[in-house]
Design a protein around this motif. Structure first.
Motif, PDB file in Angstrom:
ATOM      1  N   LEU A 103       4.093   6.811   9.168  1.00  0.00           N
ATOM      2  CA  LEU A 103       4.636   7.949   9.929  1.00  0.00           C
ATOM      3  C   LEU A 103       3.714   8.273  11.098  1.00  0.00           C
ATOM      4  N   VAL A 104       2.408   8.146  10.879  1.00  0.00           N
ATOM      5  CA  VAL A 104       1.434   8.353  11.956  1.00  0.00           C
ATOM      6  C   VAL A 104       1.695   7.337  13.071  1.00  0.00           C
TER       7      VAL A 104
ATOM      8  N   CYS B  93      -1.919  13.198  15.765  1.00  0.00           N
ATOM      9  CA  CYS B  93      -0.905  12.582  16.645  1.00  0.00           C
ATOM     10  C   CYS B  93      -0.490  13.553  17.750  1.00  0.00           C
ATOM     11  N   GLY B  94      -1.099  14.756  17.764  1.00  0.00           N
ATOM     12  CA  GLY B  94      -0.780  15.717  18.823  1.00  0.00           C
ATOM     13  C   GLY B  94       0.256  16.746  18.390  1.00  0.00           C
ATOM     14  N   TYR B  95       0.188  17.177  17.126  1.00  0.00           N
ATOM     15  CA  TYR B  95       1.187  18.117  16.588  1.00  0.00           C
ATOM     16  C   TYR B  95       0.537  19.333  15.935  1.00  0.00           C
ATOM     17  N   GLN B  96       1.213  20.474  16.088  1.00  0.00           N
ATOM     18  CA  GLN B  96       0.917  21.628  15.227  1.00  0.00           C
ATOM     19  C   GLN B  96       1.669  21.370  13.931  1.00  0.00           C
ATOM     20  N   VAL B  97       0.981  21.474  12.803  1.00  0.00           N
ATOM     21  CA  VAL B  97       1.648  21.147  11.532  1.00  0.00           C
ATOM     22  C   VAL B  97       1.572  22.338  10.585  1.00  0.00           C
ATOM     23  N   ASP B  98       2.729  22.702  10.087  1.00  0.00           N
ATOM     24  CA  ASP B  98       2.858  23.807   9.161  1.00  0.00           C
ATOM     25  C   ASP B  98       3.429  23.203   7.871  1.00  0.00           C
ATOM     26  N   TRP B  99       3.009  23.708   6.708  1.00  0.00           N
ATOM     27  CA  TRP B  99       3.580  23.182   5.461  1.00  0.00           C
ATOM     28  C   TRP B  99       3.891  24.317   4.505  1.00  0.00           C
ATOM     29  N   HIS B 100       4.790  24.053   3.590  1.00  0.00           N
ATOM     30  CA  HIS B 100       5.190  25.093   2.649  1.00  0.00           C
ATOM     31  C   HIS B 100       5.822  24.442   1.425  1.00  0.00           C
ATOM     32  N   VAL B 101       5.595  25.029   0.258  1.00  0.00           N
ATOM     33  CA  VAL B 101       6.263  24.556  -0.961  1.00  0.00           C
ATOM     34  C   VAL B 101       7.507  25.413  -1.169  1.00  0.00           C
TER      35      VAL B 101
ATOM     36  N   PRO C 256       0.817  -1.222   0.000  1.00  0.00           N
ATOM     37  CA  PRO C 256       0.000   0.000   0.000  1.00  0.00           C
ATOM     38  C   PRO C 256       0.850   1.271   0.000  1.00  0.00           C
ATOM     39  N   ARG C 257       1.403   1.611  -1.159  1.00  0.00           N
ATOM     40  CA  ARG C 257       2.358   2.713  -1.244  1.00  0.00           C
ATOM     41  C   ARG C 257       1.736   4.059  -0.874  1.00  0.00           C
ATOM     42  N   GLY C 258       0.460   4.241  -1.225  1.00  0.00           N
ATOM     43  CA  GLY C 258      -0.215   5.512  -0.926  1.00  0.00           C
ATOM     44  C   GLY C 258      -0.511   5.686   0.547  1.00  0.00           C
ATOM     45  N   GLN C 259      -0.360   4.619   1.308  1.00  0.00           N
ATOM     46  CA  GLN C 259      -0.674   4.676   2.740  1.00  0.00           C
ATOM     47  C   GLN C 259       0.574   4.810   3.609  1.00  0.00           C
ATOM     48  N   MET C 260       1.722   5.051   2.987  1.00  0.00           N
ATOM     49  CA  MET C 260       2.953   5.084   3.781  1.00  0.00           C
ATOM     50  C   MET C 260       2.937   6.217   4.813  1.00  0.00           C
ATOM     51  N   TYR C 261       2.156   7.272   4.557  1.00  0.00           N
ATOM     52  CA  TYR C 261       2.081   8.334   5.569  1.00  0.00           C
ATOM     53  C   TYR C 261       1.497   7.786   6.870  1.00  0.00           C
ATOM     54  N   GLN C 262       0.696   6.706   6.756  1.00  0.00           N
ATOM     55  CA  GLN C 262       0.136   6.095   7.969  1.00  0.00           C
ATOM     56  C   GLN C 262       1.217   5.444   8.815  1.00  0.00           C
TER      57      GLN C 262
ATOM     58  N   SER D 233      -8.020  17.748  -1.161  1.00  0.00           N
ATOM     59  CA  SER D 233      -8.558  16.907  -0.082  1.00  0.00           C
ATOM     60  C   SER D 233      -7.583  15.813   0.361  1.00  0.00           C
ATOM     61  N   VAL D 234      -6.720  15.348  -0.559  1.00  0.00           N
ATOM     62  CA  VAL D 234      -5.747  14.322  -0.160  1.00  0.00           C
ATOM     63  C   VAL D 234      -4.759  14.911   0.848  1.00  0.00           C
ATOM     64  N   MET D 235      -4.285  16.102   0.530  1.00  0.00           N
ATOM     65  CA  MET D 235      -3.343  16.782   1.433  1.00  0.00           C
ATOM     66  C   MET D 235      -4.018  17.051   2.784  1.00  0.00           C
ATOM     67  N   GLU D 236      -5.271  17.468   2.734  1.00  0.00           N
ATOM     68  CA  GLU D 236      -5.982  17.741   3.994  1.00  0.00           C
ATOM     69  C   GLU D 236      -6.085  16.479   4.848  1.00  0.00           C
ATOM     70  N   GLU D 237      -6.294  15.343   4.160  1.00  0.00           N
ATOM     71  CA  GLU D 237      -6.400  14.080   4.907  1.00  0.00           C
ATOM     72  C   GLU D 237      -5.062  13.727   5.569  1.00  0.00           C
ATOM     73  N   VAL D 238      -3.991  13.948   4.831  1.00  0.00           N
ATOM     74  CA  VAL D 238      -2.651  13.649   5.365  1.00  0.00           C
ATOM     75  C   VAL D 238      -2.339  14.599   6.531  1.00  0.00           C
ATOM     76  N   LEU D 239      -2.651  15.888   6.343  1.00  0.00           N
ATOM     77  CA  LEU D 239      -2.396  16.869   7.414  1.00  0.00           C
ATOM     78  C   LEU D 239      -3.189  16.526   8.673  1.00  0.00           C
ATOM     79  N   ALA D 240      -4.452  16.155   8.471  1.00  0.00           N
ATOM     80  CA  ALA D 240      -5.305  15.826   9.628  1.00  0.00           C
ATOM     81  C   ALA D 240      -4.730  14.619  10.371  1.00  0.00           C
ATOM     82  N   ALA D 241      -4.198  13.660   9.614  1.00  0.00           N
ATOM     83  CA  ALA D 241      -3.629  12.465  10.247  1.00  0.00           C
ATOM     84  C   ALA D 241      -2.410  12.843  11.095  1.00  0.00           C
ATOM     85  N   PHE D 242      -1.547  13.725  10.563  1.00  0.00           N
ATOM     86  CA  PHE D 242      -0.361  14.139  11.332  1.00  0.00           C
ATOM     87  C   PHE D 242      -0.792  14.950  12.566  1.00  0.00           C
ATOM     88  N   ARG D 243      -1.794  15.811  12.380  1.00  0.00           N
ATOM     89  CA  ARG D 243      -2.251  16.642  13.527  1.00  0.00           C
ATOM     90  C   ARG D 243      -2.873  15.779  14.615  1.00  0.00           C
TER      91      ARG D 243
END
Ligand SMILES: C[S@@+](CC[C@H](N)C(=O)[O-])C[C@H]1O[C@@H](n2cnc3c(N)ncnc32)[C@H](O)[C@@H]1O
Length: 391
Positions: free
Chosen positions: A139-140, A192-200, A131-137, A180-190
């Motif tokens: 990290l969670v 875990c108890g984190y403030q999450v900031d992102w930037h390109v 499940p390559r698309g789930q690798m962020y999980q 929405s994909v990015m929002e899902e990933v951000l929500a998953a990281f948040r």
């Protein structure tokens, strides 16, 4: 809510506000590849406590540099200081992690999100049905189990723009909106108890390469850290042009190296001409007075219309056709385009091929950008230490 971010014209004076003194902090590097995070973080005093990667060729290149393993053979043998665990991320257990470390880093797999692929997103699988698309999980899972004070992750901009996001490029201003994909990933990281900031960030400010990537910085919520000052990270003033990093000694290189890794066969040259319909070959040219387009893991594949070729050597010698055909960038030039120092061994591992090194370089992060973000995280670490005594 969908977040938008803007790249502001870099401010070359901003770095003066960052405490430059060397610091001791420890980090963990997941999906380590050839070690781009480590190169950037060691430059500011970080110590790698654990690294993990499953690709044997990437592991060999990594060990060769960081663990001074003189063997160039593909090998899983470890030296005493070897912190690299060669395994699938799915097999990494919380007990493999040190009890305490300051920063978790990862350039998690980007194939599900890149605009150069089918963009299968979170449900993408690799050829072995992993499940390559789930690798962020993964990290969670690690964040929940280890709760380090900070994390720094990296991925392609396609992750931001997929499913309802966008990237708008104007004069000096670049705007990105999360889909929405990015929002899902951000929500998953948040979660875990984190403030999450992102930037390109475009690496073109520190290396002669247009390389836009999204970076996530997380700080544990209980630390109440101020937001990252992203504007200090992209720097433009002193970046060399591509010509400066081309090898001045190309013709003096071992002819087997040149033939094996850089020179086009007749067949490859024919293919290049057919892709660019003969006369439009100049479209496939690297402009020595500018910067390279994004170096990808598939750079050395002439079947790709993205691949760009050296058609003018550093000294101005033109390579437009027979007998002097266009050539690929050498491995050293690719490393320089990534900002990887000349002391890094880019020769092919014994039992491996030059293609493995090209792939590793194209997959890597630009250490200079990691160093810049790392300095910002370091500043937060010091601020928290000043307030709370220790991290
Ligand atoms: C984008 S690259 C990271 C490159 C790295 N940041 C660097 O600077 O070299 C992603 C890496 O994740 C590795 N990878 C992919 N899936 C993995 C898995 N399931 N377990 C462990 N490593 C994996 C790949 O082999 C690749 O080296």
């Amino acid at each position: 809510t969908a977040a938008a971010t803007t790249t502001i014209t870099p401010d070359d004076t901003a770095d003066a506000t960052i405490d430059q003194s060397p610091s001791n902090f420890t980090f963990v590097e997941l999906f380590a590849g050839i070690g781009g995070f480590r190169l950037g973080l060691e430059a500011i005093g970080g110590t790698c406590a654990l690294a993990s990667e499953r690709n044997p060729n990437a592991c060999t290149i990594y060990r060769r540099h960081f663990h001074r393993n003189n063997s160039t053979a593909i090998s899983t043998t470890t030296s005493p200081s070897d912190v690299l665990i060669e395994c699938d991320m799915l097999d990494l257990h919380p007990t493999d992690f040190p009890a305490h470390f300051h920063l978790l880093t990862a350039g998690f797999p980007c194939q599900p999100f890149t605009i150069r692929g089918p963009q299968s997103g979170l449900y993408d699988t690799d050829r072995n049905s992993n499940p390559r698309g789930q690798m962020y999980q993964e990290l969670v899972r690690v964040l929940n189990a280890t709760q380090p004070p900070f994390f720094l992750f990296e991925n392609v901009v396609g992750l931001v723009t997929m499913e309802g996001g966008y990237a708008r490029h104007g004069k000096g201003v670049h705007e990105f909106k999360a889909g929405s994909v990015m929002e899902e990933v951000l929500a998953a990281f948040r979660s875990c108890g984190y403030q999450v900031d992102w930037h390109v960030i475009n690496s073109g400010g520190v290396v002669p390469q247009y390389r836009e990537r999204v970076y996530f910085v997380g700080s544990r919520s209980d630390l109440s850290c101020p937001p990252i000052n992203w504007t200090s990270i992209e720097r433009r003033g002193s970046c060399p042009t591509l010509r400066n990093i081309l090898q001045s000694d190309y013709n003096a290189l071992d002819s087997s190296v040149r033939t094996e890794s850089c020179e086009l066969t007749q067949r490859q040259y024919d293919k290049l001409q057919s892709i660019h319909s003969g006369h439009a070959l100049h479209k496939a040219r690297l402009d020595p007075n500018s910067y390279a387009p994004t170096l990808t893991s598939g750079y050395r594949q002439p079947a790709s219309s993205y691949t760009r070729y050296v058609m003018e050597e550093r000294d101005g010698t033109l390579r437009h056709g027979d007998p002097l055909r266009p050539r690929f960038l050498t491995l050293r030039e690719c490393a320089r385009v990534m900002g990887i120092p000349d002391g890094f061994d880019v020769s092919a591992p014994v039992g491996g091929e030059v293609g493995h090194v090209y792939k590793g370089l194209g997959n890597a992060v630009v250490p200079g950008i990691i160093e810049g973000i790392g300095k910002e995280i370091l500043r937060s670490m010091k601020e928290v230490e000043g307030r709370k005594g220790q991290l």
